[in-house]
Every structure is written in structure tokens, then in C-alpha cells.
Design a protein around this motif. Sequence first.
Motif, PDB file in Angstrom:
ATOM      1  N   SER A   2       0.818  -1.196   0.000  1.00  0.00           N
ATOM      2  CA  SER A   2       0.000   0.000   0.000  1.00  0.00           C
ATOM      3  C   SER A   2       0.862   1.262   0.000  1.00  0.00           C
ATOM      4  N   GLU A   3       0.226   2.355  -0.327  1.00  0.00           N
ATOM      5  CA  GLU A   3       0.896   3.646  -0.405  1.00  0.00           C
ATOM      6  C   GLU A   3       1.323   4.114   0.993  1.00  0.00           C
ATOM      7  N   PRO A   4       2.538   4.651   1.138  1.00  0.00           N
ATOM      8  CA  PRO A   4       2.962   5.157   2.455  1.00  0.00           C
ATOM      9  C   PRO A   4       2.074   6.318   2.909  1.00  0.00           C
ATOM     10  N   VAL A   5       1.890   6.435   4.188  1.00  0.00           N
ATOM     11  CA  VAL A   5       1.081   7.502   4.767  1.00  0.00           C
ATOM     12  C   VAL A   5       1.831   8.822   4.621  1.00  0.00           C
ATOM     13  N   ARG A   6       1.115   9.855   4.236  1.00  0.00           N
ATOM     14  CA  ARG A   6       1.689  11.198   4.158  1.00  0.00           C
ATOM     15  C   ARG A   6       1.415  11.924   5.461  1.00  0.00           C
ATOM     16  N   GLY A   7       2.322  12.808   5.834  1.00  0.00           N
ATOM     17  CA  GLY A   7       2.142  13.600   7.045  1.00  0.00           C
ATOM     18  C   GLY A   7       2.062  15.074   6.730  1.00  0.00           C
ATOM     19  N   LEU A   8       1.255  15.769   7.514  1.00  0.00           N
ATOM     20  CA  LEU A   8       1.100  17.207   7.372  1.00  0.00           C
ATOM     21  C   LEU A   8       1.070  17.816   8.761  1.00  0.00           C
ATOM     22  N   VAL A   9       1.977  18.730   9.029  1.00  0.00           N
ATOM     23  CA  VAL A   9       2.003  19.433  10.308  1.00  0.00           C
ATOM     24  C   VAL A   9       1.310  20.777  10.105  1.00  0.00           C
ATOM     25  N   ALA A  29      14.387  12.579   5.203  1.00  0.00           N
ATOM     26  CA  ALA A  29      13.081  12.190   4.642  1.00  0.00           C
ATOM     27  C   ALA A  29      12.768  12.990   3.387  1.00  0.00           C
ATOM     28  N   PRO A  30      12.124  12.362   2.405  1.00  0.00           N
ATOM     29  CA  PRO A  30      11.770  13.087   1.181  1.00  0.00           C
ATOM     30  C   PRO A  30      10.698  14.146   1.452  1.00  0.00           C
ATOM     31  N   GLU A  31      10.651  15.166   0.604  1.00  0.00           N
ATOM     32  CA  GLU A  31       9.716  16.271   0.798  1.00  0.00           C
ATOM     33  C   GLU A  31       8.266  15.834   0.807  1.00  0.00           C
ATOM     34  N   ASP A  32       7.918  14.807   0.042  1.00  0.00           N
ATOM     35  CA  ASP A  32       6.514  14.399  -0.011  1.00  0.00           C
ATOM     36  C   ASP A  32       6.073  13.591   1.206  1.00  0.00           C
ATOM     37  N   ALA A  33       7.005  13.210   2.083  1.00  0.00           N
ATOM     38  CA  ALA A  33       6.656  12.440   3.275  1.00  0.00           C
ATOM     39  C   ALA A  33       6.002  13.306   4.340  1.00  0.00           C
ATOM     40  N   LEU A  34       6.446  14.550   4.443  1.00  0.00           N
ATOM     41  CA  LEU A  34       5.989  15.425   5.519  1.00  0.00           C
ATOM     42  C   LEU A  34       6.008  16.867   5.024  1.00  0.00           C
ATOM     43  N   ARG A  35       4.879  17.533   5.182  1.00  0.00           N
ATOM     44  CA  ARG A  35       4.748  18.924   4.751  1.00  0.00           C
ATOM     45  C   ARG A  35       4.253  19.784   5.894  1.00  0.00           C
ATOM     46  N   ALA A  36       4.263  21.089   5.676  1.00  0.00           N
ATOM     47  CA  ALA A  36       3.862  22.041   6.717  1.00  0.00           C
ATOM     48  C   ALA A  36       2.830  23.027   6.180  1.00  0.00           C
ATOM     49  N   VAL A  37       1.907  23.408   7.068  1.00  0.00           N
ATOM     50  CA  VAL A  37       0.926  24.458   6.780  1.00  0.00           C
ATOM     51  C   VAL A  37       0.803  25.319   8.023  1.00  0.00           C
ATOM     52  N   ILE A  61      -1.880  11.629   7.817  1.00  0.00           N
ATOM     53  CA  ILE A  61      -2.047  12.049   9.205  1.00  0.00           C
ATOM     54  C   ILE A  61      -1.816  13.546   9.251  1.00  0.00           C
ATOM     55  N   VAL A  62      -2.755  14.255   9.871  1.00  0.00           N
ATOM     56  CA  VAL A  62      -2.597  15.680  10.106  1.00  0.00           C
ATOM     57  C   VAL A  62      -2.170  15.837  11.557  1.00  0.00           C
ATOM     58  N   PHE A  63      -0.967  16.359  11.757  1.00  0.00           N
ATOM     59  CA  PHE A  63      -0.430  16.623  13.089  1.00  0.00           C
ATOM     60  C   PHE A  63      -0.711  18.088  13.411  1.00  0.00           C
ATOM     61  N   THR A  64      -1.285  18.371  14.579  1.00  0.00           N
ATOM     62  CA  THR A  64      -1.521  19.757  14.961  1.00  0.00           C
ATOM     63  C   THR A  64      -0.767  20.095  16.240  1.00  0.00           C
ATOM     64  N   ASP A  65      -0.517  21.377  16.417  1.00  0.00           N
ATOM     65  CA  ASP A  65       0.222  21.816  17.591  1.00  0.00           C
ATOM     66  C   ASP A  65      -0.616  21.740  18.862  1.00  0.00           C
ATOM     67  N   LEU A  66      -1.889  22.035  18.772  1.00  0.00           N
ATOM     68  CA  LEU A  66      -2.774  22.042  19.938  1.00  0.00           C
ATOM     69  C   LEU A  66      -4.005  21.174  19.682  1.00  0.00           C
ATOM     70  N   PRO A  67      -4.628  20.657  20.739  1.00  0.00           N
ATOM     71  CA  PRO A  67      -5.820  19.837  20.554  1.00  0.00           C
ATOM     72  C   PRO A  67      -7.093  20.634  20.262  1.00  0.00           C
ATOM     73  N   SER A  68      -7.025  21.946  20.378  1.00  0.00           N
ATOM     74  CA  SER A  68      -8.167  22.784  20.010  1.00  0.00           C
ATOM     75  C   SER A  68      -7.624  23.998  19.269  1.00  0.00           C
ATOM     76  N   GLY A  69      -8.492  24.819  18.783  1.00  0.00           N
ATOM     77  CA  GLY A  69      -8.073  25.973  18.003  1.00  0.00           C
ATOM     78  C   GLY A  69      -8.236  25.710  16.517  1.00  0.00           C
ATOM     79  N   SER A  70      -7.901  26.701  15.721  1.00  0.00           N
ATOM     80  CA  SER A  70      -8.183  26.650  14.284  1.00  0.00           C
ATOM     81  C   SER A  70      -7.517  25.484  13.568  1.00  0.00           C
ATOM     82  N   CYS A  71      -6.295  25.139  13.947  1.00  0.00           N
ATOM     83  CA  CYS A  71      -5.581  24.056  13.268  1.00  0.00           C
ATOM     84  C   CYS A  71      -6.260  22.713  13.504  1.00  0.00           C
TER      85      CYS A  71
END
Length: 139
Positions: A2-9, A29-37, A61-71
Motif C-alpha cells: 500500500s501507499e505510504p502515509v503522508r504527514g502534514l504538520v 526524509a523526502p519532501e513528499d513524506a511530511l509537509r507544513a501548513v 495524518i494531520v499533526f496539529t500543535d494544539l488539541p483545540s483551536g483553528s488548526c
Amino acid sequence: MSEPVRGLVVSHATLAEGMVQSVRQISGAPEDALRAVSNEGCGPERLQASVLEALGEGPGIVFTDLPSGSCAFAARRLSVDRPDTAVVCGVNLPMLLDFVFHRELPLPELVDRLVTKGKSAITGQCREGAVHADRAASR
């Protein structure tokens, strides 16, 4: 296979970009493995659109800095319509490093692993413990 999971912080200000750059420098890690917004200058709709675009297709997987808030709110709203998307709040560097080396795992197993890794990386000590500051022992 299967396709590897992508990450987004997704974070406030420039935290996401700094974490992603650190992970790339440490791991190669390659650029497509983990990105930032960043949520900087974004309203709720624009932030959610940015997250969706950056995440792309396939499992993620979307990683966020806080458990609440806009992100976190944008990530959770997006995950409702994407069954192959998980949200992990309270991101830290050890968690992201573990992610880039294990992103071939099934999404539920990977999320459990990352939460455990992130929690175990948090340690603390008071002044009394500083006598042994050269040791990497957790307290």
C-alpha cells in the motif's frame, strides 16, 4: 504494497515549517513524506482548503500543535469526509521522526505508535536532577 502515509504538520505561525525542516535535516526524509501548513492569515475555510490541498490523495495524518483551536478544528472537519485520514494533536519532534521511518504501517497502528512515542519523549526534572544532566535517563 500500500501507499505510504503522508504527514502534514499544521500549526500557528511558523512552528510547522520549523519542525518539518528539522525532521528533514535529521532524517533525510523526502519532501513528499511530511509537509507544513501555517494558519497565519487564514480564516477557517481558507485554512481547511490549504490543509486539504497540502495533504493530497491517499492515506494521511494531520499533526496539529494544539488539541483545540483553528488548526485542530480544520483537521477534524477535513477528516470527517476522508476515512483514510487521522488527526494527532500535540505534535513533537520525536513523534515526527518516528513517523517518517514507519509510515508504511497501517494507519490505525501508526497512529497508536506515534501517540505512544510522543508521550514517552516528554520528560522532566527539577534542579536536583540536573546533577546527572549528561545522562539521557527519563524521570
